[in-house]
Design an enzyme around this catalytic site. Structure first.
Site, PDB file in Angstrom:
ATOM      1  N   SER A 156      41.823  44.088  -6.733  1.00 43.97           N
ATOM      2  CA  SER A 156      42.760  44.003  -7.664  1.00 43.97           C
ATOM      3  C   SER A 156      42.076  43.218  -8.932  1.00 43.97           C
ATOM      4  CB  SER A 156      43.829  43.657  -7.536  1.00 43.97           C
ATOM      5  OG  SER A 156      44.762  44.654  -6.873  1.00 43.97           O
TER       6      SER A 156
ATOM      7  N   GLU B 283      42.299  42.699 -27.513  1.00 45.42           N
ATOM      8  CA  GLU B 283      43.343  43.797 -28.068  1.00 45.42           C
ATOM      9  C   GLU B 283      44.387  44.193 -26.891  1.00 45.42           C
ATOM     10  OE1 GLU B 283      39.151  43.741 -29.733  1.00 45.42           O
ATOM     11  OE2 GLU B 283      39.934  43.804 -27.679  1.00 45.42           O
ATOM     12  N   SER B 284      44.393  43.585 -25.843  1.00 44.73           N
ATOM     13  CA  SER B 284      45.337  43.703 -24.676  1.00 44.73           C
ATOM     14  C   SER B 284      44.690  43.464 -23.369  1.00 44.73           C
ATOM     15  CB  SER B 284      46.095  44.967 -24.779  1.00 44.73           C
ATOM     16  OG  SER B 284      47.301  44.743 -23.933  1.00 44.73           O
TER      17      SER B 284
ATOM     18  N   HIS C 244      43.644  48.484  -9.480  1.00 49.43           N
ATOM     19  CA  HIS C 244      43.759  48.371  -8.233  1.00 49.43           C
ATOM     20  C   HIS C 244      43.296  49.247  -7.275  1.00 49.43           C
ATOM     21  CE1 HIS C 244      45.657  46.522  -4.453  1.00 49.43           C
ATOM     22  NE2 HIS C 244      46.021  47.579  -4.089  1.00 49.43           N
TER      23      HIS C 244
ATOM     24  N   CYS D 278      45.467  47.435 -28.406  1.00 47.71           N
ATOM     25  CA  CYS D 278      46.158  47.362 -29.468  1.00 47.71           C
ATOM     26  C   CYS D 278      45.285  47.583 -30.785  1.00 47.71           C
ATOM     27  CB  CYS D 278      46.946  46.210 -29.802  1.00 47.71           C
ATOM     28  SG  CYS D 278      48.142  45.663 -28.387  1.00 47.71           S
TER      29      CYS D 278
END
Length: 125
Positions: A55, A62-63, A68, A83
């Site tokens: 994971s 930008e985010s 996983h 974003c």
């Protein structure tokens, strides 16, 4: 209509067990996917599970990109949230599909933070 971001949710099937179970390789692929999409990488955190699975998240200006893996099933759940207009989350997804040697990907895009344009009122002058 304007939005704050684009969020691609991808179901990645038929991947190589060896790749999905290799934390260093998964991390490298995820970071490179962010860079290929034009994102600016800020933080990287990955964890290897026992007996298998990885994971991780790549935080970008930008985010984020998150994953996983279930190597025993050849499957990975991937999120790419960007974003702004500069970064295309599909570029990252296409790169990951190739690098994970996926046979099939099912993905959908969700628009996040829909911002309506301001209401204008007619005024007689």
């Amino acid at each position: 209509m304007n939005a704050l971001g684009r969020h691609v949710l991808a179901e990645v099937y038929g991947c190589s067990f060896e790749i999905l179970n290799d934390i260093d390789r998964v991390e490298e692929i995820m970071v490179q996917a962010a860079l290929k999409a034009g994102a600016e990488v800020r933080e990287v955190v990955f964890h290897k599970f026992s007996p298998q699975g990885v994971s991780g998240v790549v935080v970008i200006s930008e985010s984020h990109l998150a994953i996983h893996t279930w190597p025993e099933l050849g499957y990975a759940a991937v999120d790419v949230f960007t974003c702004g207009e500069r970064v295309n989350p599909w570029d990252a997804c296409n790169y990951m599909k190739e690098m994970f040697e996926a046979e099939h990907v099912e993905a959908r895009e969700v628009t996040r933070g829909i911002i309506e344009p301001p209401q204008r009122t007619a005024v007689n002058i």
